[in-house]
Motif scaffolding. Structure first.
Motif, PDB file in Angstrom:
ATOM      1  N   ASP A 147      81.283  19.176  73.928  1.00  0.00           N
ATOM      2  CA  ASP A 147      81.040  17.839  73.397  1.00  0.00           C
ATOM      3  C   ASP A 147      80.374  16.950  74.437  1.00  0.00           C
ATOM      4  O   ASP A 147      79.422  16.214  74.132  1.00  0.00           O
ATOM      5  CB  ASP A 147      82.367  17.218  72.945  1.00  0.00           C
ATOM      6  N   THR A 148      80.846  17.024  75.673  1.00  0.00           N
ATOM      7  CA  THR A 148      80.256  16.215  76.753  1.00  0.00           C
ATOM      8  C   THR A 148      78.800  16.600  76.994  1.00  0.00           C
ATOM      9  O   THR A 148      77.921  15.728  77.138  1.00  0.00           O
ATOM     10  CB  THR A 148      81.066  16.404  78.045  1.00  0.00           C
ATOM     11  N   THR A 149      78.526  17.904  77.021  1.00  0.00           N
ATOM     12  CA  THR A 149      77.154  18.373  77.256  1.00  0.00           C
ATOM     13  C   THR A 149      76.239  17.992  76.095  1.00  0.00           C
ATOM     14  O   THR A 149      75.089  17.578  76.313  1.00  0.00           O
ATOM     15  CB  THR A 149      77.144  19.901  77.447  1.00  0.00           C
ATOM     16  N   TRP A 150      76.719  18.134  74.867  1.00  0.00           N
ATOM     17  CA  TRP A 150      75.916  17.791  73.691  1.00  0.00           C
ATOM     18  C   TRP A 150      75.572  16.308  73.677  1.00  0.00           C
ATOM     19  O   TRP A 150      74.431  15.926  73.366  1.00  0.00           O
ATOM     20  CB  TRP A 150      76.665  18.192  72.431  1.00  0.00           C
ATOM     21  N   ARG A 151      76.525  15.460  74.020  1.00  0.00           N
ATOM     22  CA  ARG A 151      76.257  14.022  74.072  1.00  0.00           C
ATOM     23  C   ARG A 151      75.222  13.701  75.154  1.00  0.00           C
ATOM     24  O   ARG A 151      74.331  12.877  74.952  1.00  0.00           O
ATOM     25  CB  ARG A 151      77.553  13.251  74.334  1.00  0.00           C
ATOM     26  N   ALA A 152      75.352  14.343  76.307  1.00  0.00           N
ATOM     27  CA  ALA A 152      74.402  14.111  77.395  1.00  0.00           C
ATOM     28  C   ALA A 152      73.005  14.600  76.999  1.00  0.00           C
ATOM     29  O   ALA A 152      71.990  13.955  77.303  1.00  0.00           O
ATOM     30  CB  ALA A 152      74.875  14.830  78.654  1.00  0.00           C
ATOM     31  N   TYR A 153      72.967  15.746  76.317  1.00  0.00           N
ATOM     32  CA  TYR A 153      71.681  16.293  75.867  1.00  0.00           C
ATOM     33  C   TYR A 153      71.002  15.331  74.896  1.00  0.00           C
ATOM     34  O   TYR A 153      69.811  15.017  75.037  1.00  0.00           O
ATOM     35  CB  TYR A 153      71.914  17.643  75.208  1.00  0.00           C
ATOM     36  N   GLN A 154      71.741  14.854  73.926  1.00  0.00           N
ATOM     37  CA  GLN A 154      71.171  13.942  72.942  1.00  0.00           C
ATOM     38  C   GLN A 154      70.785  12.593  73.544  1.00  0.00           C
ATOM     39  O   GLN A 154      69.845  11.951  73.080  1.00  0.00           O
ATOM     40  CB  GLN A 154      72.158  13.735  71.796  1.00  0.00           C
ATOM     41  N   ALA A 155      71.510  12.192  74.585  1.00  0.00           N
ATOM     42  CA  ALA A 155      71.195  10.916  75.223  1.00  0.00           C
ATOM     43  C   ALA A 155      69.797  10.918  75.846  1.00  0.00           C
ATOM     44  O   ALA A 155      69.160   9.863  75.971  1.00  0.00           O
ATOM     45  CB  ALA A 155      72.239  10.596  76.293  1.00  0.00           C
ATOM     46  N   GLY A 156      69.328  12.105  76.224  1.00  0.00           N
ATOM     47  CA  GLY A 156      68.000  12.185  76.823  1.00  0.00           C
ATOM     48  C   GLY A 156      66.873  12.347  75.822  1.00  0.00           C
ATOM     49  O   GLY A 156      65.690  12.248  76.182  1.00  0.00           O
ATOM     50  N   VAL A 157      67.200  12.591  74.561  1.00  0.00           N
ATOM     51  CA  VAL A 157      66.175  12.849  73.546  1.00  0.00           C
ATOM     52  C   VAL A 157      65.291  11.639  73.261  1.00  0.00           C
ATOM     53  O   VAL A 157      64.065  11.783  73.131  1.00  0.00           O
ATOM     54  CB  VAL A 157      66.831  13.385  72.254  1.00  0.00           C
ATOM     55  N   PRO A 158      65.846  10.411  73.114  1.00  0.00           N
ATOM     56  CA  PRO A 158      64.969   9.272  72.821  1.00  0.00           C
ATOM     57  C   PRO A 158      63.830   9.097  73.830  1.00  0.00           C
ATOM     58  O   PRO A 158      62.696   8.768  73.443  1.00  0.00           O
ATOM     59  CB  PRO A 158      65.933   8.077  72.865  1.00  0.00           C
TER      60      PRO A 158
END
Length: 217
Positions: free
Chosen positions: A120-131
């Protein structure tokens, strides 16, 4: 067995039939209990382990789809295509959330919960960089987009490894449940056979005893 021979015939019959009925009832109760144990293990495999593995497979497939769509956005050359890909990214994000919603109720151990929390932590961090990647892609700033994507790819590899660990953990749980079901079956089969033989032997012995008593002058 002298005491049995000295009993009146009616008491011998009552004792014999009562003992056989009691043993048969005990055997039936044991069989029901063992069948319930096998059923519980089977239900655990179907409702927990297989369900969790299926949900995790869906999460993994959608995470891979998300990465492909992110690449497609960078390859797009017009705003319309980019908007379509962004809509697909949103849909894939929703699919990941839905699959996670199906998986989360199946978590059964602290180890699994810890693994899932890391994912969950990694997925949130990954998505945070998408924008920022999408913004660079819209500006056609290809070098910046590639650099940001390279950083995100490292997190994507971590996501895959974390999902693999969760799948392996659930596969091991399914194997344990299967072995428990097999053990319950083997135990029940052996004891039921022994119980049936015992009841038959006892019934024959009691029948012989009663027949001898009747045959005595």
């Amino acid at each position: 067995m002298r005491w049995f021979h000295d009993l009146r015939l009616v008491r011998k019959l009552t004792l014999a039939f009562g003992l056989v009925a009691l043993l048969t009832a005990a055997l039936g109760a044991f069989a029901v209990r063992q069948v319930a144990a096998v059923n519980a293990a089977t239900v655990d495999i179907a409702d927990n382990w297989l369900r969790s593995i299926s949900a995790l497979a869906t999460v993994r497939r959608n995470v891979l789809t998300y990465r492909i769509q992110l690449r497609d956005h960078q390859l797009a050359s017009d705003p319309e295509t980019m908007q379509r890909v962004e809509a697909q990214l949103t849909g894939t994000t929703d699919s990941v959330a839905a699959a996670r919603g199906r998986y989360e109720p199946t978590i059964t151990s602290a180890t699994e919960q810890a693994l899932y929390a890391r994912f969950d932590t990694t997925w949130r961090a990954y998505q945070a960089g998408v924008p920022a990647i999408l913004a660079a892609s819209r500006r056609q700033a290809h070098e910046e987009a590639r650099a940001r994507t390279a950083a995100a790819s490292a997190m994507a590899a971590t996501l895959s490894a974390q999902l693999d660990s969760l799948v392996v953990l659930n596969q091991q749980g399914a194997v344990v449940a299967r072995n428990q079901a097999a053990a319950h079956y083997a135990t029940a089969r052996t004891l039921l056979i022994a119980g049936v033989l015992l009841v038959v032997t006892l019934a024959l012995a009691l029948g012989w005893g009663i027949a001898q008593a009747i045959a005595r002058p």
